[in-house]
Design an enzyme around this catalytic site. Structure first.
Site, PDB file in Angstrom:
ATOM      1  N   SER A  19       3.798  -3.136  -3.271  1.00 38.36           N
ATOM      2  CA  SER A  19       3.831  -2.280  -4.430  1.00 38.36           C
ATOM      3  C   SER A  19       5.152  -1.538  -4.355  1.00 38.36           C
ATOM      4  CB  SER A  19       2.645  -1.376  -4.244  1.00 38.36           C
ATOM      5  OG  SER A  19       2.479  -0.541  -5.224  1.00 38.36           O
ATOM      6  N   CYS A  20       5.605  -0.882  -5.407  1.00 38.48           N
ATOM      7  CA  CYS A  20       7.001  -0.485  -5.343  1.00 38.48           C
ATOM      8  C   CYS A  20       7.454   0.503  -6.396  1.00 38.48           C
ATOM      9  CB  CYS A  20       7.908  -1.691  -5.538  1.00 38.48           C
ATOM     10  SG  CYS A  20       7.247  -3.177  -4.901  1.00 38.48           S
TER      11      CYS A  20
END
Ligand code: SF4
Ligand code: SF4
Lengths: 381, 501
Positions: A19-20
């Site tokens: 995720s980012c």
């Protein structure tokens, strides 16, 4: 290169889950600018990553070598470098080679050797093969056959810089404030299942295409099997790799424009299609019928870039965030609006696009081709 | 000859509940119940009972129970009761043992060894009650790529005929003759209402049902029964039947007694004559002959309809399927070991062919390796029991699923395996007008529609759980499957990982 695959997905999961934070910035007039704002903006979303990956893509970065393929390579050992350089000399005209300048940074531990090469294909490719195909095949060959080396950037007049660390530390390590480009994208990574490997950070690159990605694609299994039919080997087992290959297949090999590609990766729902005009229905239906296996399902936001174009896209029910900002000729794309406001407090306009709706920034070439193509047909001055 | 076969069931009538109404006498088509006027009592010929439960359901006082006859033999794993009794039956008749429905033996059911995934934390599940959830499927050949006019974004690629399904579950081939016309009508109406397709089987299509042609797959089998221009014209899809999972390698035989006036009209054979389907098509002895028949049918219908080819799942299915795709089939149908039948030799039903799960996995993989998976849709059938099996089949790589037994169960069938007798007490597998009217197409189509509706709701729930909102993202997505209790070889053929890995 078993070691690299092993490092990226050490537990043999279906794929690396991550995720980012993502950020992109493009001056549609083509004016080049430094990395300061991009670095501040991505650093502002520090909490969205966990220090296991950060990276940047910069376009318009090597004007002096603009017509040559710029390869960025990571090496685990000096021997690996010798092997690759030998390989490059056999397969390309090597114009220039140098170590990529780096500086000691407290957050960056045990970095690999990083070199760059400017290459010309010359007449080494076989009859009928395009230069791009030749280069893409050589990149795959180096990554899969040569031990301890990894090509992380392979386009013309663009460069990818990435590694294990927070994005702001990566920027410092690669001295990114000393580069200029007209289009920058940045990524901070939060993987859940890997100790972090330099090659596994984003942007993911093939030729001059880069992809940064936030999300987990639940259609990964079939996307990957579909791409394998076209000869892509998904050795890194990440969603972004699949997105990058899908973009390469659709845009470069099948020559489809981005508006069409968006409708393949995040297509309208069948009942939306039924409300369209006859011609549009035919188009959207055909795309889903033929490319259903490339629908990217599940939460994602991507920023795809190549020379002259930056595209932001979310999944069709927008399960991951994307905010767009416009100021004069500058287009911003970000996971969070606060990062855009940090570097440009007086935006002309900021909005959240609909799920599946592509936001396209293009170099302004003429009056007929506005820099930013927006669904509402908003002109950007 | 005195039969040595013991009764299979005990009919238990509770005397304090039985009111001698004789409903059971009328309902049982196997002559079990009878009324003894002298004693004013209903009694049973238990040896005739097949355990179909018709009498139990219709007894107004719930006086009846059917139990397995507990008669024990000396324990012997090799000489089990069924094996002993089959030998007795053949010693008494000197014939091939014929039976109905699908293989009832204990070969591994792989669906029961596959489990599905769901999203947790890193990826939200999607609630189908609040978000769109798409099951739409298109059957037909697809090109490798789409070409677009770069400036106008106009489409330059036109697809071969595609057939739309709202739910990826269709009704498999069951011929008129094997089942009654009321069953055909129930299937046709339910398919039309549910936005899916039903299949005529190899016995032609009764003119009364032409109006459901838009949702009809017509079959062309080795006997060519009922094949004429109008039959092909009304259909949506044409299916060439090469083989059937219940009886790979052999033909069919509809006894003359079942060839009533209406059946004779539909099959285009004289009333009362046996309808024999040869084992092979006598114009197809090889793959190039198949290509000729495929193109003959395409020519005959002006390339307006997809042509499907159905085979029984056998050892070389992957190579055969690849040849079929190259021969021009738009749809490949694989019918597995557990596929059902109206009548087949029991020894063949239970011993020939391979489980559909393995055939599906290897055919899908082979077509992908050869880069031709897009050229044909893949349909599987043979023992699919519920929406869980459907979802697993799609994740293994199927485009759509055929059900037959499950559909008949929806109409009342209890899988008593007497289809070949023509005496089906539920009025399904019979041409006896008195029995056939037990299936009312108004009610039958509603029961079938309900079944498909229930399954599609469940499929949507499972998809949403996996974080997927369009069926095409599950199709061939084997990462959403895991195996339990399977060997490495089985996992490798299925292309799935072991649960926990
Ligand atoms: S109706 Fe069925 S269950 Fe009842 S006695 Fe007859 S055969 Fe047996
Ligand atoms: S169709 Fe009729 S005869 Fe055949 S198994 Fe079902 S209930 Fe028995």
């Amino acid at each position: 290169m078993r070691g690299i695959i092993h490092l990226n997905n050490p537990y043999g999961d279906d794929k690396a889950i991550e995720s980012c934070s993502i950020f992109g910035m493009m001056d549609t007039t083509g004016r080049r600018f430094g990395g300061r704002d991009v670095i501040r903006a991505i650093a502002n979303m520090h909490d969205r990553s966990n220090g296991l990956g950060g990276g940047f893509a910069v376009y318009g970065i090597y004007p002096q070598y603009a017509s040559y393929y710029a390869f960025h390579l990571m090496y685990l050992t000096v021997e690996a470098r010798w092997d690759v350089e030998e390989y490059l000399k056999q397969n390309f005209n090597l114009i220039w080679a140098e170590e990529v300048p780096t500086q000691k940074t407290s957050g960056i531990v045990d970095p690999p050797l990083v070199w760059r090469y400017f290459l010309e294909v010359g007449n080494l490719r076989s009859e009928g093969q395009s230069e791009d195909d030749y280069v893409a095949n050589r990149v795959m060959e180096i990554d899969t056959k040569l031990e301890g080396a990894f090509v992380f950037s392979s386009g013309k007049d663009m460069g990818v810089f990435k590694g294990v660390g927070y994005p702001e530390d990566i920027a410092h390590f690669f001295c990114l404030d000393s580069y200029e480009g007209y289009l920058w994208t940045a990524h901070g990574r939060f993987p859940t299942n890997t100790p972090g490997w330099w090659g596994g950070a984003h942007p993911f690159n093939i030729l001059d295409w880069t992809v940064i990605h936030n999300g987990e694609i639940s259609s990964y299994g079939i996307n990957r099997r579909y791409l394998e039919q076209f000869g892509y080997q998904c050795t890194f087992e990440t969603d972004s790799e699949v997105v990058a290959y899908a973009v390469d297949l659709l845009m470069r090999r099948h020559e489809l424009p981005i508006e069409i590609v968006a409708r393949i990766m995040a297509p309208p729902f069948w009942d939306q299609i039924e409300r369209m005009s006859r011609a549009e229905q035919d188009l959207c239906r055909t795309l889903r019928q033929v490319y259903g296996s490339l629908l990217l399902n599940g939460p994602f936001t991507v920023i795809i870039a190549h020379q002259g174009e930056m595209i932001g896209l979310t999944d069709r029910i927008r399960l991951r965030p994307l905010t767009v900002g416009v100021k004069n000729s500058m287009l911003y794309l970000s996971s969070e609006e606060s990062s855009i406001r940090l570097v440009c407090p007086d935006l002309d306009k900021a909005w959240i696009p609909m799920g599946g709706e592509p936001i396209v920034g293009r170099l302004k070439i003429s009056e007929e081709c506005p820099g930013v193509v927006m669904p509402q047909e908003v002109e950007v001055s | 000859m005195k039969t040595y076969l013991p009764p299979k069931f005990i009919v238990d009538r509770n005397p304090s509940r039985c009111i001698q109404c004789q409903v059971c006498v009328n309902q049982c088509s196997f002559d079990v119940h009878y009324y003894d006027a002298d004693d004013d009592e209903v009694r049973s010929h238990e040896e005739n009972c097949v355990g179909c439960h018709r009498c139990v359901i219709f007894c107004p006082t719930q006086a009846l129970t059917i139990e397995r006859n507990p008669l024990d033999y000396r324990e012997n794993y090799n000489w089990r009761p069924e094996i002993i009794e089959d030998i007795l039956r053949q010693a008494e008749t000197g014939g091939v043992i014929i039976t109905g429905m699908g293989d009832d033996k204990r070969q591994r059911i792989y669906w029961d060894h596959l489990v599905l995934n769901a999203s947790q934390v890193t990826n939200p599940s999607i609630d189908p009650l609040r978000e769109p959830m798409e099951l739409r499927t298109y059957l037909g050949s697809k090109p490798e790529r789409v070409e677009i006019e770069p400036d106008s974004l106009e489409l330059k690629t036109y697809l071969a005929p595609q057939v739309e399904l709202d739910v990826p579950v269709m009704f498999a081939a069951m011929s008129y003759g094997a089942v009654s016309l009321n069953v055909h009508e129930s299937l046709a109406r339910a398919a039309t209402e549910s936005g899916t397709l039903w299949n005529t089987g190899e016995g032609g299509l009764h003119p009364k049902l032409y109006k459901y042609g838009h949702n009809t797959i017509v079959q062309v089998a080795s006997g060519r029964f009922g094949v004429h221009p109008q039959y092909l014209d009304v259909a949506r899809v044409i299916e060439i039947k090469i083989g059937q999972g219940a009886k790979p390698g052999i033909g069919g035989h509809l006894p003359g007694e079942k060839v009533s006036a209406e059946v004779s009209l539909t099959r285009m054979i004289p009333q009362g004559t046996d309808a024999l389907s040869p084992a092979p098509h006598h114009d197809i002895y090889s793959i190039e002959d198949l290509a000729q028949l495929i193109y003959a049918l395409k020519e005959a219908t002006n390339y307006q309809k997809p042509v499907a080819v159905k085979i029984a799942a056998v050892h070389n299915s992957a190579a055969i399927a690849s040849g079929m795709v190259r021969a021009g089939a738009d749809i490949i149908v694989l019918d597995g070991l557990r596929g059902s039948t109206g009548a087949a030799p029991k020894i063949i039903r239970d011993n020939v062919g391979i489980p559909i799960e393995l055939a599906l996995a290897s055919v899908d993989e082979r077509l992908r390796q050869e880069g031709i998976r897009n050229r044909a849709s893949l349909i599987v059938s043979g023992g699919i029991r519920n929406s869980g099996d459907v979802v697993k089949a799609i994740a293994l790589g199927a485009d759509a699923i055929y059900i037959a037994t499950a559909a008949l169960i929806a109409l009342g069938c209890t899988v008593c395996q007497q289809c070949h007798t023509g005496k089906c007490a539920w009025g399904i597998c019979t041409q006896d007008p008195k029995l056939a009217k037990r299936v009312n197409p108004d009610i039958g189509s509603r029961r079938l529609t309900n079944l498909l509706r229930g399954w599609s709701l469940e499929i949507k729930d499972m998809l949403g759980g996996m974080g997927i909102n369009a069926l095409e993202s599950l199709r061939g997505n084997r990462l959403h499957l895991r195996g339990v209790g399977l060997t490495d070889t089985e996992l490798e053929i299925l292309g799935v990982k072991m649960a926990g890995s």
